[in-house]
Each structure stands twice: as C-alpha cells, then as structure tokens.
Design a protein around this motif. Sequence first.
Motif, short mmCIF file in Angstrom:
data_model
loop_
_atom_site.label_atom_id
_atom_site.label_comp_id
_atom_site.label_asym_id
_atom_site.label_seq_id
_atom_site.Cartn_x
_atom_site.Cartn_y
_atom_site.Cartn_z
N TYR A 1 0.84 -1.20 0.00
CA TYR A 1 0.00 0.00 0.00
C TYR A 1 0.87 1.24 0.00
CZ TYR A 1 -3.26 3.60 1.55
OH TYR A 1 -4.01 4.74 1.64
N ARG A 2 0.50 2.22 -0.84
CA ARG A 2 1.19 3.51 -0.89
C ARG A 2 0.15 4.61 -0.63
NH1 ARG A 2 6.41 2.97 0.02
NH2 ARG A 2 7.46 1.65 -1.50
N HIS A 3 0.31 5.28 0.50
CA HIS A 3 -0.70 6.24 0.94
C HIS A 3 -0.76 7.48 0.05
CE1 HIS A 3 -3.70 7.75 3.61
NE2 HIS A 3 -3.01 8.86 3.83
N GLY A 4 0.35 7.88 -0.56
CA GLY A 4 0.32 9.06 -1.42
C GLY A 4 -0.71 8.94 -2.53
N VAL A 5 -0.81 7.77 -3.14
CA VAL A 5 -1.80 7.54 -4.20
C VAL A 5 -2.99 6.71 -3.70
CG1 VAL A 5 -0.20 7.83 -6.12
CG2 VAL A 5 -0.51 5.56 -5.12
N GLU A 6 -2.92 6.30 -2.44
CA GLU A 6 -3.97 5.51 -1.78
C GLU A 6 -4.34 4.26 -2.58
OE1 GLU A 6 -7.25 7.89 -0.33
OE2 GLU A 6 -5.88 9.40 0.48
N GLU A 7 -3.28 3.54 -2.99
CA GLU A 7 -3.45 2.30 -3.75
C GLU A 7 -2.43 1.28 -3.31
OE1 GLU A 7 -3.62 2.57 -8.04
OE2 GLU A 7 -4.40 4.60 -7.93
N VAL A 8 -2.76 0.01 -3.55
CA VAL A 8 -1.80 -1.08 -3.39
C VAL A 8 -1.09 -1.20 -4.73
CG1 VAL A 8 -1.50 -3.54 -2.98
CG2 VAL A 8 -3.20 -2.25 -1.65
N LEU A 9 0.25 -1.09 -4.71
CA LEU A 9 1.03 -1.07 -5.94
C LEU A 9 1.95 -2.29 -6.04
CD1 LEU A 9 2.19 2.66 -6.03
CD2 LEU A 9 0.14 1.64 -7.04
N LEU A 10 2.21 -2.69 -7.28
CA LEU A 10 3.21 -3.71 -7.58
C LEU A 10 4.51 -2.98 -7.86
CD1 LEU A 10 3.69 -6.74 -8.05
CD2 LEU A 10 3.06 -6.36 -10.45
N GLU A 11 5.56 -3.34 -7.13
CA GLU A 11 6.82 -2.59 -7.19
C GLU A 11 8.01 -3.53 -7.10
OE1 GLU A 11 5.36 1.21 -4.49
OE2 GLU A 11 6.70 -0.26 -3.62
N LEU A 12 9.16 -2.94 -7.29
CA LEU A 12 10.43 -3.61 -7.00
C LEU A 12 10.75 -3.40 -5.52
CD1 LEU A 12 12.44 -2.45 -10.12
CD2 LEU A 12 11.79 -4.81 -9.59
N PRO A 13 11.54 -4.28 -4.93
CA PRO A 13 12.03 -4.01 -3.58
C PRO A 13 12.86 -2.72 -3.59
CG PRO A 13 12.43 -6.29 -4.20
CD PRO A 13 11.98 -5.58 -5.43
N ALA A 14 12.67 -1.89 -2.59
CA ALA A 14 13.36 -0.60 -2.54
C ALA A 14 13.28 -0.04 -1.13
CB ALA A 14 12.72 0.37 -3.52
N GLY A 15 14.16 0.89 -0.83
CA GLY A 15 14.09 1.54 0.46
C GLY A 15 15.15 2.60 0.64
N CYS A 16 14.93 3.42 1.64
CA CYS A 16 15.83 4.55 1.93
C CYS A 16 17.18 4.09 2.43
CB CYS A 16 15.20 5.47 2.97
SG CYS A 16 13.79 6.39 2.33
N MET A 17 18.18 4.87 2.06
CA MET A 17 19.53 4.64 2.55
C MET A 17 19.67 5.25 3.93
SD MET A 17 21.47 5.46 -1.06
CE MET A 17 23.01 5.80 -0.26
N GLU A 18 20.39 4.57 4.79
CA GLU A 18 20.70 5.11 6.11
C GLU A 18 21.78 6.19 5.95
OE1 GLU A 18 19.07 4.28 8.82
OE2 GLU A 18 17.92 2.69 7.83
N PRO A 19 21.85 7.17 6.85
CA PRO A 19 22.89 8.21 6.74
C PRO A 19 24.28 7.59 6.65
CG PRO A 19 21.31 8.79 8.44
CD PRO A 19 20.98 7.38 8.01
N GLY A 20 25.04 7.99 5.64
CA GLY A 20 26.40 7.51 5.45
C GLY A 20 26.51 6.14 4.80
N GLU A 21 25.39 5.51 4.51
CA GLU A 21 25.40 4.17 3.93
C GLU A 21 25.66 4.24 2.42
OE1 GLU A 21 22.62 0.35 4.80
OE2 GLU A 21 21.55 2.10 4.00
#
Length: 179
Positions: free
Chosen positions: A63-83
């Motif tokens: 689920y992605r709240h910005g578009v209020e839909e369940v989306l099919l995506e690639l695995p992804a995520g934010c980088m930690e500081p300095g990572e």
Amino acid sequence: MIKKWEVLERKTVLKDRWIDIEASKCRLSDGTVIEPFYVNHIPDFAVIVPVTEEGKIVLVRQYRHGVEEVLLELPAGCMEPGEKPEISAHRELAEETGYTGGDWEFLFKLCPDASKSSNYAWCFVAKGVKKTQGQHLDETEELEIVEMTIPEVKKALREGKFVQAVHTAALYAFICECE
C-alpha cells in the motif's frame, strides 16, 4: 547559457522523520526573485531488480498512501545516513523479501523529482538471488512477495501495472539488457 539560481536565503519550514521541507529565496540569472521555492530533502534510496536462479523477477505488492493504492513494485528503500548505495540495496532486498546473494550490477542513478526533491534513486540488478531468510519489515511495512517471469513483467509494463516511475525505468533497463 543556463546558470544556477543564486540562493539568497534558506529556512527549514517543516522537519520530522518523514519530511524535511526547506523554503528558499532564489534569484534567477535575469534578476527575477522567487520566494518561497520549496525543496524536500529526503534520503536517497535503492531500487533492486532481483532475478532468481530460475529467471523470475522478485517483486513486492504494498500500500502507498500518497496515491492511496496497493502497488506492484520492486524491492526498494531509503539509505541510512552515510550508507553506500550498494550496501543499502543488499540490506533492503534481504529485509523486504528474504532474498540474498546473486551477482550484482549497478544500473543507474536517477532524480525521481529534480524540481522539488533533493534525493536520488540508485538502481541495481541482482541476478541469481535465493530465498535465504524471512522478511524483516519496518513497523509501517506490509509487503506481499510476488514472483513473475520476464514475459509476465513485460506484459504488466505494457498494461501499465507498474506506476512507480523509477521502478518502471529500472525494469525497462533490465528487460532491454536481456534482449
């Protein structure tokens, strides 16, 4: 010749764990002053096209709240500081899917929204990944793992089933490489 804007003033107007909005006062090369111009300073993130030894692409549905839909995506995520981006990519793939290993290749770096955000997306392909562990999700994540063949992904791309722009670009880049 195009010139950078001159930043006359910057101030943070909203900052928490999700957002960091800066209002700038800027002078353009013709002397025009723009105030305020808002920029969101959010972390860079990694996007992974994981391909199993059997040639299936590992995807997630969430689920992605910005578009209020369940989306099919690639695995992804934010980088930690300095990572480093590649460390983030390995970590995110393991956390979100439980898949690890494989031969990794850097695809490209993109600006998801260069006009209003300061972050980059670092895209990778991981060929030959294996399910080696369970998911280790953040408290706000609920992900379903989906495996699709390359022909299924091509069909889904043509049908507009992927709407995350960076994810779509990474999938097209990988599929073009396969042909």
